[in-house]
Design a protein around this motif. Structure first.
Motif, mmCIF file in Angstrom:
data_model
loop_
_atom_site.group_PDB
_atom_site.id
_atom_site.type_symbol
_atom_site.label_atom_id
_atom_site.label_comp_id
_atom_site.label_asym_id
_atom_site.label_seq_id
_atom_site.Cartn_x
_atom_site.Cartn_y
_atom_site.Cartn_z
ATOM 1 N N MET A 198 -134.431 8.539 -3.919
ATOM 2 C CA MET A 198 -135.099 8.916 -2.675
ATOM 3 C C MET A 198 -134.253 8.498 -1.483
ATOM 4 S SD MET A 198 -138.921 8.041 -1.308
ATOM 5 C CE MET A 198 -139.645 9.442 -2.143
ATOM 6 N N HIS A 199 -134.109 9.386 -0.524
ATOM 7 C CA HIS A 199 -133.406 9.087 0.712
ATOM 8 C C HIS A 199 -134.417 8.767 1.820
ATOM 9 C CE1 HIS A 199 -129.621 10.681 -0.914
ATOM 10 N NE2 HIS A 199 -129.051 10.083 0.102
ATOM 11 N N TYR A 200 -133.931 8.115 2.863
ATOM 12 C CA TYR A 200 -134.779 7.828 4.014
ATOM 13 C C TYR A 200 -133.928 7.807 5.268
ATOM 14 C CZ TYR A 200 -132.857 3.105 3.950
ATOM 15 O OH TYR A 200 -131.998 2.032 3.986
ATOM 16 N N GLN A 201 -134.578 8.020 6.393
ATOM 17 C CA GLN A 201 -133.942 7.834 7.697
ATOM 18 C C GLN A 201 -134.991 7.322 8.670
ATOM 19 O OE1 GLN A 201 -130.750 10.241 8.737
ATOM 20 N NE2 GLN A 201 -131.047 10.103 10.950
ATOM 21 N N ILE A 202 -134.612 6.313 9.424
ATOM 22 C CA ILE A 202 -135.501 5.682 10.395
ATOM 23 C C ILE A 202 -135.200 6.233 11.781
ATOM 24 C CG2 ILE A 202 -136.203 3.501 11.448
ATOM 25 C CD1 ILE A 202 -135.232 2.142 8.825
ATOM 26 N N GLN A 203 -136.271 6.598 12.496
ATOM 27 C CA GLN A 203 -136.126 7.079 13.865
ATOM 28 C C GLN A 203 -137.063 6.275 14.778
ATOM 29 O OE1 GLN A 203 -134.095 9.548 15.521
ATOM 30 N NE2 GLN A 203 -134.991 8.295 17.155
ATOM 31 N N PRO A 204 -136.545 5.285 15.515
ATOM 32 C CA PRO A 204 -137.413 4.555 16.445
ATOM 33 C C PRO A 204 -137.937 5.486 17.540
ATOM 34 C CG PRO A 204 -135.406 3.323 16.003
ATOM 35 C CD PRO A 204 -135.190 4.706 15.462
ATOM 36 N N VAL A 205 -139.211 5.331 17.876
ATOM 37 C CA VAL A 205 -139.835 6.161 18.901
ATOM 38 C C VAL A 205 -140.717 5.294 19.798
ATOM 39 C CG1 VAL A 205 -139.803 8.304 17.549
ATOM 40 C CG2 VAL A 205 -141.759 6.750 17.346
ATOM 41 N N CYS A 251 -140.536 5.247 13.032
ATOM 42 C CA CYS A 251 -140.978 6.423 12.289
ATOM 43 C C CYS A 251 -139.948 6.639 11.180
ATOM 44 C CB CYS A 251 -141.038 7.644 13.200
ATOM 45 S SG CYS A 251 -141.384 9.185 12.328
ATOM 46 N N THR A 252 -140.424 6.889 9.954
ATOM 47 C CA THR A 252 -139.520 7.010 8.819
ATOM 48 C C THR A 252 -139.691 8.346 8.127
ATOM 49 O OG1 THR A 252 -139.704 4.616 8.457
ATOM 50 C CG2 THR A 252 -138.732 5.915 6.690
ATOM 51 N N LEU A 253 -138.580 9.009 7.862
ATOM 52 C CA LEU A 253 -138.569 10.190 7.013
ATOM 53 C C LEU A 253 -138.119 9.755 5.630
ATOM 54 C CD1 LEU A 253 -136.736 12.713 9.376
ATOM 55 C CD2 LEU A 253 -139.177 12.175 9.284
ATOM 56 N N PRO A 297 -145.574 8.690 12.536
ATOM 57 C CA PRO A 297 -145.004 9.368 13.706
ATOM 58 C C PRO A 297 -145.698 8.886 14.987
ATOM 59 C CG PRO A 297 -146.558 10.818 12.619
ATOM 60 C CD PRO A 297 -146.498 9.566 11.792
ATOM 61 N N GLY A 298 -145.178 7.821 15.551
ATOM 62 C CA GLY A 298 -145.882 7.159 16.650
ATOM 63 C C GLY A 298 -145.825 7.853 17.994
ATOM 64 N N GLY A 299 -144.865 8.748 18.174
ATOM 65 C CA GLY A 299 -144.720 9.433 19.445
ATOM 66 C C GLY A 299 -143.459 10.272 19.428
ATOM 67 N N ILE A 301 -138.729 13.720 16.591
ATOM 68 C CA ILE A 301 -138.951 13.674 15.142
ATOM 69 C C ILE A 301 -138.742 15.051 14.520
ATOM 70 C CG2 ILE A 301 -140.658 13.210 13.341
ATOM 71 C CD1 ILE A 301 -141.942 11.194 15.361
ATOM 72 N N ALA A 302 -139.294 16.078 15.152
ATOM 73 C CA ALA A 302 -139.164 17.437 14.612
ATOM 74 C C ALA A 302 -137.704 17.871 14.571
ATOM 75 C CB ALA A 302 -139.982 18.407 15.449
ATOM 76 N N THR A 303 -136.947 17.538 15.596
ATOM 77 C CA THR A 303 -135.525 17.893 15.623
ATOM 78 C C THR A 303 -134.773 17.232 14.478
ATOM 79 O OG1 THR A 303 -135.536 18.223 18.010
ATOM 80 C CG2 THR A 303 -133.409 17.757 16.987
#
Length: 212
Positions: A1-8, A15-17, A31-33, A38-40
């Motif tokens: 499993m892969h993951y990527q973290i996106q602080p928002v 927020c984690t994918l 998805p906090g904001g 996030i969609a991009t």
């Protein structure tokens, strides 16, 4: 499993994918904001979202849930029903913390301890970890030894329990009795800040480390 973290958001919430390597089937966790950010990222990674998963009901973890669920046509799952009172008071939370307007929502399904969520060829295990909030959940991928913990445990710290229905003793029990037994090698993504391992926190975290 892969993951990527996106602080928002101004709270720098993680927020984690997470996604199945082969199928690209993905979940958006907390998805906090900043839904466009996030969609991009989802589109850049060419992922196929299947769920929005929530660890708990605080606004900085759920604020972009409704617009992203609509954009990708996916259900919102979690947290545990004991956090329904928080999901129902998002407007109050928004006013309290000065967040931008938030679209209200009701999860398509509340989750309970022991459930599993299929994600392509991968599986996420649902673990109820109350204390920071009564309905807090964690999502564990046993195959990769990775768990998304929300605001239960951080590198060198633990979640706050001074919010409504927080419980310090319950939080400590969640960490020591539900998380640490998963194994020292398990890596975790916290709700804020850098990643760590359960073993590192068991040995060094002043709030929950083993007695000397």
């Amino acid at each position: 499993m892969h993951y990527q973290i996106q602080p928002v958001t101004s709270f720098q919430q993680n927020c984690t994918l997470v996604w199945c390597d082969r199928t690209k089937r993905a979940a958006i966790i907390d998805p906090g904001g900043e839904p466009e950010v996030i969609a991009t990222l989802v589109e850049q990674l060419e992922l196929v979202p299947e769920y929005l998963l929530l660890t708990h009901g605080h606004l900085d973890h759920v604020g972009a849930s409704a617009p992203l669920a609509t954009r990708f046509g996916v259900p919102i799952l979690g947290p545990h029903h004991d956090d329904a009172f928080l999901i129902e008071t998002l407007e109050h939370q928004r006013e309290l913390f000065g967040f931008p307007p938030v679209e209200p929502f009701t999860p398509q399904r509340w989750l309970t301890d022991g459930e599993t969520i299929a994600l392509g060829e991968q599986t996420l295990e649902v673990i109820h970890t109350p204390g920071h909030t009564p309905g807090h959940l964690a999502y564990y991928n046993r195959a990769s030894g990775l768990i998304q913990l929300g605001d239960v445990l951080f590198r060198g710290s633990i979640g706050r329990t001074d919010f409504p229905r927080g419980d310090h003793a319950q939080l400590i029990a969640s960490i020591r009795e539900r998380l640490f037994p998963l194994g020292d090698e398990v890596s975790f993504i916290p709700g804020h800040g850098p990643m760590s391992t359960l073993g590192r926190e068991r040995r060094t975290n002043p709030f929950v480390r083993d007695p000397a």
